[in-house]
Design an enzyme around this catalytic site. Structure first.
Site, PDB file in Angstrom:
ATOM      1  N   HIS A 176       0.836  -1.199   0.000  1.00  0.00           N
ATOM      2  CA  HIS A 176       0.000   0.000   0.000  1.00  0.00           C
ATOM      3  C   HIS A 176       0.875   1.254   0.000  1.00  0.00           C
ATOM      4  O   HIS A 176       0.635   2.189  -0.768  1.00  0.00           O
ATOM      5  CB  HIS A 176      -0.893   0.058   1.257  1.00  0.00           C
ATOM      6  CG  HIS A 176      -1.969  -0.962   1.314  1.00  0.00           C
ATOM      7  ND1 HIS A 176      -2.143  -1.767   2.420  1.00  0.00           N
ATOM      8  CD2 HIS A 176      -2.934  -1.311   0.443  1.00  0.00           C
ATOM      9  CE1 HIS A 176      -3.177  -2.565   2.220  1.00  0.00           C
ATOM     10  NE2 HIS A 176      -3.680  -2.308   1.015  1.00  0.00           N
ATOM     11  N   LYS A 223     -17.018  -6.364   5.950  1.00  0.00           N
ATOM     12  CA  LYS A 223     -15.790  -7.160   5.892  1.00  0.00           C
ATOM     13  C   LYS A 223     -15.315  -7.572   7.280  1.00  0.00           C
ATOM     14  O   LYS A 223     -14.357  -8.323   7.398  1.00  0.00           O
ATOM     15  CB  LYS A 223     -14.669  -6.360   5.214  1.00  0.00           C
ATOM     16  CG  LYS A 223     -14.773  -6.273   3.714  1.00  0.00           C
ATOM     17  CD  LYS A 223     -13.515  -5.590   3.177  1.00  0.00           C
ATOM     18  CE  LYS A 223     -13.364  -5.731   1.695  1.00  0.00           C
ATOM     19  NZ  LYS A 223     -12.100  -5.139   1.227  1.00  0.00           N
ATOM     20  N   ARG A 237      -2.126  -6.228  -8.238  1.00  0.00           N
ATOM     21  CA  ARG A 237      -1.015  -7.131  -7.938  1.00  0.00           C
ATOM     22  C   ARG A 237      -0.882  -8.221  -8.988  1.00  0.00           C
ATOM     23  O   ARG A 237       0.203  -8.664  -9.307  1.00  0.00           O
ATOM     24  CB  ARG A 237      -1.223  -7.803  -6.573  1.00  0.00           C
ATOM     25  CG  ARG A 237      -1.009  -6.902  -5.402  1.00  0.00           C
ATOM     26  CD  ARG A 237      -1.202  -7.703  -4.133  1.00  0.00           C
ATOM     27  NE  ARG A 237      -2.503  -8.355  -4.151  1.00  0.00           N
ATOM     28  CZ  ARG A 237      -3.455  -8.162  -3.268  1.00  0.00           C
ATOM     29  NH1 ARG A 237      -3.273  -7.365  -2.258  1.00  0.00           N
ATOM     30  NH2 ARG A 237      -4.615  -8.781  -3.379  1.00  0.00           N
ATOM     31  N   SER A 294      -3.055  -7.625   2.756  1.00  0.00           N
ATOM     32  CA  SER A 294      -3.436  -7.463   4.158  1.00  0.00           C
ATOM     33  C   SER A 294      -3.890  -8.791   4.750  1.00  0.00           C
ATOM     34  O   SER A 294      -3.610  -9.092   5.913  1.00  0.00           O
ATOM     35  CB  SER A 294      -4.554  -6.428   4.294  1.00  0.00           C
ATOM     36  OG  SER A 294      -4.085  -5.151   3.949  1.00  0.00           O
TER      37      SER A 294
END
Length: 164
Positions: free
Chosen positions: A22, A46, A95, A133
């Site tokens: 990030h 989430k 990514r 994460s």
């Protein structure tokens, strides 16, 4: 003669936690745009491991060296928050190819809601391409070493979170 309009980019995410990947994108975005707003999503759906205030505080600490970066929390539609911030650029990271389809869908939906919004995609530096994460949280929960993946203050916060 009118003043030049600032190029304000918003980098939205849950940042649960903020990783070196990030930060790589934030740092590069800060060089590309006049201002980068890191928009930390409340994301109750989430069920983040860290509360919104903690996530915002960690992002602020990690980004303290970047004077044109601002950190906010939000729980509205992204397009609503973008309007409130006077921003028209959404900064997102890719990514892998697997990220592209989802990110393209989001970009098209955001543009359908507000045709003036543009999404800008950056790929991470090779050394950050595998960091997520989710992976950081799993390693931290199991007591592994996350120091190569996150800022030292984030590593400390996660150690404290998972050992208390």
């Amino acid at each position: 003669m009118s003043a030049r309009k600032l190029n304000i980019a918003v980098y939205p995410g849950t940042f649960d936690p903020i990783t070196n990947g990030h930060f790589d994108l934030i740092e590069r975005g800060a060089r590309m745009f006049d201002k980068v707003v890191i928009a930390v999503a409340a994301s109750p759906g989430k069920s983040p491991n860290l509360d919104l205030e903690t996530r915002m505080e960690l992002v602020k600490k990690v980004c303290a060296s970047l004077p044109n970066v601002e950190v906010i929390g939000f729980s509205t539609l992204l397009t609503t928050m973008m309007h409130e911030q006077g921003a028209t650029i959404i900064l997102r990271g890719l990514r892998a190819v697997s990220d592209f389809e989802y990110e393209l869908q989001l970009a098209n939906m955001n543009r359908a809601q507000n045709p003036e919004l543009e999404s800008v995609f950056l790929t991470p530096a090779v050394e950050n391409s595998y960091i997520s994460s989710t992976i950081v949280r799993e390693i931290a929960k199991l007591g592994g070493d996350i120091s190569p993946l996150v800022h030292p203050q984030v590593a400390e916060a996660l150690r404290n979170h998972y050992t208390s």
